[in-house]
Write an enzyme that holds these catalytic residues in place. Structure first.
Site, PDB file in Angstrom:
ATOM      1  N   ASP A 131     -41.800 -27.242 111.257  1.00 16.35           N
ATOM      2  CA  ASP A 131     -41.195 -26.361 110.384  1.00 16.35           C
ATOM      3  C   ASP A 131     -41.428 -25.174 110.948  1.00 16.35           C
ATOM      4  O   ASP A 131     -40.462 -24.157 110.078  1.00 16.35           O
ATOM      5  CB  ASP A 131     -42.447 -26.618 109.909  1.00 16.35           C
ATOM      6  CG  ASP A 131     -43.210 -26.198 107.932  1.00 16.35           C
ATOM      7  OD1 ASP A 131     -42.251 -24.876 107.988  1.00 16.35           O
ATOM      8  OD2 ASP A 131     -43.879 -25.917 107.813  1.00 16.35           O
TER       9      ASP A 131
ATOM     10  N   ASP B 135     -37.301 -23.244 111.135  1.00 13.61           N
ATOM     11  CA  ASP B 135     -37.264 -21.455 110.213  1.00 13.61           C
ATOM     12  C   ASP B 135     -36.175 -21.062 111.814  1.00 13.61           C
ATOM     13  O   ASP B 135     -35.660 -19.704 111.286  1.00 13.61           O
ATOM     14  CB  ASP B 135     -38.890 -21.756 110.084  1.00 13.61           C
ATOM     15  CG  ASP B 135     -38.657 -21.432 108.974  1.00 13.61           C
ATOM     16  OD1 ASP B 135     -37.755 -22.318 107.675  1.00 13.61           O
ATOM     17  OD2 ASP B 135     -39.632 -20.556 107.774  1.00 13.61           O
TER      18      ASP B 135
ATOM     19  N   TYR C 290     -49.517 -32.637 108.543  1.00 13.59           N
ATOM     20  CA  TYR C 290     -49.272 -32.000 107.216  1.00 13.59           C
ATOM     21  C   TYR C 290     -50.203 -33.697 106.123  1.00 13.59           C
ATOM     22  O   TYR C 290     -50.308 -33.855 105.200  1.00 13.59           O
ATOM     23  CB  TYR C 290     -48.277 -32.160 106.616  1.00 13.59           C
ATOM     24  CG  TYR C 290     -47.874 -31.027 107.090  1.00 13.59           C
ATOM     25  CD1 TYR C 290     -48.268 -30.158 108.255  1.00 13.59           C
ATOM     26  CD2 TYR C 290     -46.233 -30.360 107.123  1.00 13.59           C
ATOM     27  CE1 TYR C 290     -48.209 -28.967 108.471  1.00 13.59           C
ATOM     28  CE2 TYR C 290     -45.977 -29.255 107.656  1.00 13.59           C
ATOM     29  CZ  TYR C 290     -46.677 -28.829 107.810  1.00 13.59           C
ATOM     30  OH  TYR C 290     -46.419 -27.628 108.919  1.00 13.59           O
TER      31      TYR C 290
ATOM     32  N   ASP D  57     -43.622 -24.643 123.310  1.00 16.04           N
ATOM     33  CA  ASP D  57     -43.281 -23.407 123.148  1.00 16.04           C
ATOM     34  C   ASP D  57     -42.796 -22.620 124.228  1.00 16.04           C
ATOM     35  O   ASP D  57     -42.496 -22.102 123.617  1.00 16.04           O
ATOM     36  CB  ASP D  57     -45.168 -23.373 123.979  1.00 16.04           C
ATOM     37  CG  ASP D  57     -45.837 -23.838 124.905  1.00 16.04           C
ATOM     38  OD1 ASP D  57     -44.910 -24.551 125.007  1.00 16.04           O
ATOM     39  OD2 ASP D  57     -46.323 -23.577 126.289  1.00 16.04           O
TER      40      ASP D  57
ATOM     41  N   LYS E 116     -45.458 -31.600 123.050  1.00 13.97           N
ATOM     42  CA  LYS E 116     -46.331 -30.990 123.059  1.00 13.97           C
ATOM     43  C   LYS E 116     -47.558 -32.140 124.102  1.00 13.97           C
ATOM     44  O   LYS E 116     -48.403 -32.302 124.120  1.00 13.97           O
ATOM     45  CB  LYS E 116     -47.801 -29.905 122.544  1.00 13.97           C
ATOM     46  CG  LYS E 116     -48.991 -29.129 123.222  1.00 13.97           C
ATOM     47  CD  LYS E 116     -48.073 -28.526 123.881  1.00 13.97           C
ATOM     48  CE  LYS E 116     -49.156 -26.979 124.371  1.00 13.97           C
ATOM     49  NZ  LYS E 116     -48.136 -26.013 125.149  1.00 13.97           N
TER      50      LYS E 116
END
Ligand code: NAD
Length: 356
Positions: free
Chosen positions: A248, A252, A140, A224, A191
Site C-alpha cells: 500500500d 504510492d 487489513y 525500510d 521485514k
C-alpha cells in the site's frame, strides 16, 4: 467475444471512462478483437439509483465479464452516508467478491514528463517498474482486530498480520510470471528481521523461485530500506513483490516518482480475470469541467489488453500513442508546464486515438 463490464462510477469517473473506451475501440478496429461492453453501475451513482453502491446486477455482470473497467467512485454528496453504503464499499465489494488478490501498479516514466517529477532528472529518467501488491490478506484482513476497553479505562487496539503459505505462493507466482515478460528480476520486500509472518513470506517466495522459477533473479530487501532505495536509486527495481500493508505504502511512493496521479493505471487480478482502474479518485473539484486527464484510464485499458487478453502487442501500441502525444507537447492541466499546449479531457482522448 471478450466481455468488459464498464463501471464508470462518479465524478470524473464517467468522463475518463468514455475516453478509455474510445481508445479501446480504436485498438479493436486495428486488431479486430471484437470487444463487447456492458454497463455496470457502481458507487454513488448506483446508490442514487438502487440504494446500494454495489447492486446484485452489477456484481453478476462483473462476475460474468472477462475484465472490468472502473472509472472512480465517491464524492462529497455521499460522505454523510453510513459506511456500509458509501460509494467506496462498491469498489471494495467488487475486489473481495472477485477475490482480486494481486494488485499491479506500474510506475513508468514518460520521457517528456521527466521534469514534472519531484526528484532530479538523473534519478527518475527511464524508471520502468511494477509493484505487485498482495491485496486480500495481511493486517487489513487478519483477525483478531478491533479496539477494546480495558478495566483501567484505557483502550487497546489490535490488528493481526497474517499470511498463509498458499496466499504467499500465489502472489509470488504472479510476480515471477510478470518478471518473465520483463527482465526476469524480482525484489521481494519484507521485514523478516523483526516480523515472523514476513520471515515466512521470504522463505515461501524463495521456495517458489527455487522450485518453479529458477530462471528468475530474486533478491530480498527489508521494507525500510526499500522505502529509502525508491527515492535514492529507483532504477535498481524492476518487479517488486510485497504484502498488503507494505505494498500500500510502497506503491504510492513508487507511482509518485513518475509525476501526476492522472497518469497512473492499475490492475487487480485473479488469474486472467481483472479489474482495471486509474489510481486516482473521482476528483470532485474538477468533475464536470472537462479538464480531467484521461491517460491513467487509457493506460488501464493497455494493462487490460496485456494481462487479461494477452495482447501485449496492442498494449504497446496504446503506450506508444500516449508517449507520442506527450512528445508533441500536449498536456492536460495536471501535467501542464509553460511551453506546452493545454488540452481538455476529450481533446486528449482524440489526440491519442489519432495516434492509434
Ligand atoms: P482524487 O484522486 O480524486 O483527487 C486528488 C487530486 O488530484 C485532486 O486535486 C484532483 O483534482 C486531482 N486529480 C485526480 N485525478 C485527476 C485526473 N485524472 N486529472 C487531473 N487531476 C486529477 O482524491 P481525493 O480528492 O482524495 O478523493 C476524492 C473522492 O474520490 C473521495 O470520495 C474518495 O473517497 C474517492 N476515491 C476513489 C478512489 C477510487 O475510486 N479508486 C480512489 C481514491 C479516492
Amino acid at each position: 467475444m471478450p466481455l468488459i463490464a464498464l463501471c464508470a462510477g462518479d465524478g470524473i469517473g464517467p468522463e475518463v471512462a468514455v475516453e478509455a473506451v474510445k481508445a479501446l475501440n480504436a485498438i479493436d478496429k486495428k486488431f479486430k478483437i471484437g470487444f463487447e461492453y456492458v454497463d455496470a453501475p457502481v458507487g454513488g451513482a448506483a446508490y442514487d439509483k438502487f440504494g446500494t453502491p454495489l447492486p446484485e446486477e452489477t456484481l453478476a455482470k462483473a462476475k460474468k465479464a472477462d475484465a472490468i473497467f472502473l472509472g472512480a467512485v465517491g464524492g462529497p454528496k455521499w460522505e454523510k452516508l453510513d459506511y456500509s453504503v458509501r460509494p467506496e464499499r462498491g469498489l471494495l465489494g467488487l475486489r473481495s467478491a472477485l477475490d482480486l488478490y494481486a494488485n499491479l501498479r506500474p510506475a513508468k516514466m514518460f520521457a517528456p514528463l521527466v521534469d514534472a517529477s519531484t526528484l532530479k532528472r538523473e534519478i527518475v529518467e527511464g524508471i520502468d517498474m511494477v509493484v505487485v501488491r498482495e491485496l486480500t490478506g495481511d493486517l487489513y484482513f487478519g483477525k483478531p482486530r478491533g479496539v477494546e476497553k480495558l478495566p483501567d479505562g484505557t483502550k487497546r487496539g489490535v490488528n493481526t498480520m497474517v499470511y498463509t503459505t498458499p496466499e504467499i505462493e500465489r502472489i509470488a507466482r504472479v510476480a515471477f510470471e510478470i518478471a518473465r515478460k520483463r527482465s526476469r528480476k524480482v525484489c521481494s520486500i519484507d521485514k523478516a528481521n523483526v516480523l515472523e509472518t514476513t520471515e515466512l513470506w521470504r522463505e515461501v517466495v524463495q521456495g517458489v523461485r527455487d522450485k518453479e522459477y529458477p530462471d528468475i533473479n530474486l533478491s530480498h530487501m527489508y521494507v525500510d530500506n526499500a522505502a529509502m532505495q525508491l527515492v535514492r536509486a529507483p532504477k535498481q527495481f524492476d518487479v517488486m513483490v510485497t504484502g498488503n500493508i507494505f505494498g500500500d505504502i510502497l506503491s504510492d511512493e513508487a507511482s509518485m516518482l513518475t509525476g501526476s496521479i492522472g497518469m497512473l493505471p492499475s490492475a487487480s487480478l485473479n488469474g486472467k480475470k481483472g479489474m482495471y482502474e486509474p489510481i486516482h479518485g473521482s476528483a470532485p473539484d474538477i468533475a464536470g469541467k472537462g479538464i480531467a486527464n484521461p491517460i491513467a484510464s487509457i493506460l488501464s485499458m493497455a494493462m487490460m489488453l496485456e494481462y487479461t487478453f494477452d495482447r501485449s502487442d496492442a498494449a504497446r501500441v496504446i503506450e506508444n500513442a500516449v508517449a507520442k502525444v506527450l512528445d508533441k507537447g500536449y498536456r492536460t492541466g495536471d501535467i501542464y508546464s509553460p511551453g506546452t499546449t493545454k488540452v481538455g479531457t476529450v481533446e486528449m482522448g482524440d489526440l491519442i486515438v489519432k495516434e492509434l
